[in-house]
Design a protein around this motif. Structure first.
Motif, PDB file in Angstrom:
ATOM      1  N   GLY A   1       6.949  11.693  -3.779  1.00 49.94           N
ATOM      2  CA  GLY A   1       6.864  11.302  -5.175  1.00 49.94           C
ATOM      3  C   GLY A   1       7.297   9.859  -5.309  1.00 49.94           C
ATOM      4  N   GLY A   2       6.721   9.185  -6.194  1.00 52.78           N
ATOM      5  CA  GLY A   2       6.999   7.765  -6.378  1.00 52.78           C
ATOM      6  C   GLY A   2       5.715   7.146  -6.852  1.00 52.78           C
ATOM      7  N   LYS A   3       5.822   6.031  -7.488  1.00 55.37           N
ATOM      8  CA  LYS A   3       4.655   5.445  -8.139  1.00 55.37           C
ATOM      9  C   LYS A   3       3.455   5.289  -7.189  1.00 55.37           C
ATOM     10  N   TYR A   4       3.693   4.872  -5.951  1.00 54.37           N
ATOM     11  CA  TYR A   4       2.570   4.589  -5.058  1.00 54.37           C
ATOM     12  C   TYR A   4       2.657   5.266  -3.692  1.00 54.37           C
ATOM     13  N   LYS A   5       3.658   6.094  -3.468  1.00 57.14           N
ATOM     14  CA  LYS A   5       3.843   6.680  -2.136  1.00 57.14           C
ATOM     15  C   LYS A   5       2.644   7.508  -1.682  1.00 57.14           C
TER      16      LYS A   5
ATOM     17  N   GLU B   1      -3.376  -5.744   3.495  1.00 57.08           N
ATOM     18  CA  GLU B   1      -4.464  -4.774   3.328  1.00 57.08           C
ATOM     19  C   GLU B   1      -4.064  -3.690   2.326  1.00 57.08           C
ATOM     20  N   LEU B   2      -2.817  -3.239   2.398  1.00 59.39           N
ATOM     21  CA  LEU B   2      -2.345  -2.253   1.425  1.00 59.39           C
ATOM     22  C   LEU B   2      -2.329  -2.846   0.016  1.00 59.39           C
ATOM     23  N   ARG B   3      -1.960  -4.107  -0.108  1.00 58.72           N
ATOM     24  CA  ARG B   3      -1.962  -4.780  -1.414  1.00 58.72           C
ATOM     25  C   ARG B   3      -3.365  -4.784  -2.021  1.00 58.72           C
ATOM     26  N   LYS B   4      -4.376  -5.029  -1.189  1.00 53.07           N
ATOM     27  CA  LYS B   4      -5.763  -5.042  -1.680  1.00 53.07           C
ATOM     28  C   LYS B   4      -6.209  -3.642  -2.091  1.00 53.07           C
ATOM     29  N   LEU B   5      -5.764  -2.632  -1.354  1.00 55.30           N
ATOM     30  CA  LEU B   5      -6.152  -1.260  -1.654  1.00 55.30           C
ATOM     31  C   LEU B   5      -5.412  -0.683  -2.859  1.00 55.30           C
ATOM     32  N   ILE B   6      -4.227  -1.219  -3.135  1.00 50.87           N
ATOM     33  CA  ILE B   6      -3.413  -0.746  -4.258  1.00 50.87           C
ATOM     34  C   ILE B   6      -3.021  -1.970  -5.101  1.00 50.87           C
ATOM     35  N   PRO B   7      -3.999  -2.595  -5.758  1.00 50.40           N
ATOM     36  CA  PRO B   7      -3.728  -3.852  -6.469  1.00 50.40           C
ATOM     37  C   PRO B   7      -2.774  -3.708  -7.653  1.00 50.40           C
ATOM     38  N   GLN B   8      -2.641  -2.502  -8.189  1.00 48.69           N
ATOM     39  CA  GLN B   8      -1.757  -2.301  -9.331  1.00 48.69           C
ATOM     40  C   GLN B   8      -0.279  -2.356  -8.934  1.00 48.69           C
ATOM     41  N   ALA B   9       0.015  -2.261  -7.646  1.00 48.53           N
ATOM     42  CA  ALA B   9       1.398  -2.317  -7.161  1.00 48.53           C
ATOM     43  C   ALA B   9       1.823  -3.767  -6.975  1.00 48.53           C
ATOM     44  N   THR B  10       2.956  -4.120  -7.538  1.00 40.65           N
ATOM     45  CA  THR B  10       3.492  -5.457  -7.301  1.00 40.65           C
ATOM     46  C   THR B  10       3.982  -5.519  -5.858  1.00 40.65           C
TER      47      THR B  10
ATOM     48  N   LYS C   1       6.830  -6.389  -4.767  1.00 37.14           N
ATOM     49  CA  LYS C   1       8.185  -5.829  -4.724  1.00 37.14           C
ATOM     50  C   LYS C   1       8.145  -4.306  -4.710  1.00 37.14           C
ATOM     51  N   MET C   2       7.323  -3.720  -5.581  1.00 36.79           N
ATOM     52  CA  MET C   2       7.232  -2.254  -5.659  1.00 36.79           C
ATOM     53  C   MET C   2       6.623  -1.684  -4.384  1.00 36.79           C
ATOM     54  N   LEU C   3       5.583  -2.331  -3.866  1.00 41.88           N
ATOM     55  CA  LEU C   3       4.956  -1.861  -2.637  1.00 41.88           C
ATOM     56  C   LEU C   3       5.959  -1.903  -1.480  1.00 41.88           C
ATOM     57  N   THR C   4       6.715  -2.982  -1.393  1.00 39.58           N
ATOM     58  CA  THR C   4       7.732  -3.108  -0.351  1.00 39.58           C
ATOM     59  C   THR C   4       8.770  -1.995  -0.477  1.00 39.58           C
TER      60      THR C   4
ATOM     61  N   ARG D   1       9.469   0.962   2.268  1.00 38.88           N
ATOM     62  CA  ARG D   1      10.799   1.153   2.858  1.00 38.88           C
ATOM     63  C   ARG D   1      11.264   2.598   2.714  1.00 38.88           C
ATOM     64  N   GLU D   2      11.037   3.177   1.529  1.00 37.15           N
ATOM     65  CA  GLU D   2      11.442   4.567   1.311  1.00 37.15           C
ATOM     66  C   GLU D   2      10.654   5.519   2.208  1.00 37.15           C
ATOM     67  N   LEU D   3       9.364   5.266   2.370  1.00 38.84           N
ATOM     68  CA  LEU D   3       8.558   6.108   3.255  1.00 38.84           C
ATOM     69  C   LEU D   3       9.029   5.979   4.701  1.00 38.84           C
ATOM     70  N   GLU D   4       9.410   4.770   5.090  1.00 41.07           N
ATOM     71  CA  GLU D   4       9.931   4.565   6.442  1.00 41.07           C
ATOM     72  C   GLU D   4      11.282   5.265   6.606  1.00 41.07           C
TER      73      GLU D   4
END
Length: 119
Positions: free
Chosen positions: A20-24, A40-49, A51-54, A58-61
């Motif tokens: 769970g999480g905005k983009y996980k 590449e992830l930024r291009k696939l999920i452009p709505q994620a800033t 900072k949020m993607l990072t 990190r949480e998934l890792e």
């Protein structure tokens, strides 16, 4: 079906805390069967800033769902891929995809994203 989700060992709560999480779920979905770099992830999920993607990566890792590999080159290269645990979550992601597709159809809408999966 009772679930005291305030308990520490609730299976539903555990799963939702991990994916769970905005983009996980989107990150996990895009890493299915491939390794991607941050850009590449930024291009696939452009709505994620960035900072949020990072943060989500990190949480998934930290939850051992993805592997992060840093290559000692200039500029730095970082690859992300699913770990074995992350691969095991694919059936859940496919069920979410199918449920969402059915829900959209039942409401007269068509899925209009680039996400697909091969059986």
């Amino acid at each position: 079906m009772d679930c005291n989700c305030n308990a520490y060992h609730c299976p539903v709560d555990t799963t939702l805390n991990m994916i769970g999480g905005k983009y996980k779920a989107l990150i996990l979905w895009h890493l299915t069967d491939k390794t991607l770099r941050f850009g590449e992830l930024r291009k696939l999920i452009p709505q994620a800033t960035p900072k949020m993607l990072t943060q989500q990566l990190r949480e998934l890792e930290e939850n051992h769902l993805i592997n992060r590999t840093v290559f000692p080159v200039v500029p730095p290269r970082v690859d992300y891929c699913l770990s074995d645990l992350g691969i095991s979550i694919r059936p859940i992601l496919e069920a979410i995809y199918n449920w969402g597709t059915d829900y959209l159809k039942e409401n007269g809408l068509e899925a209009s994203c680039s996400m697909t999966f091969s059986s």
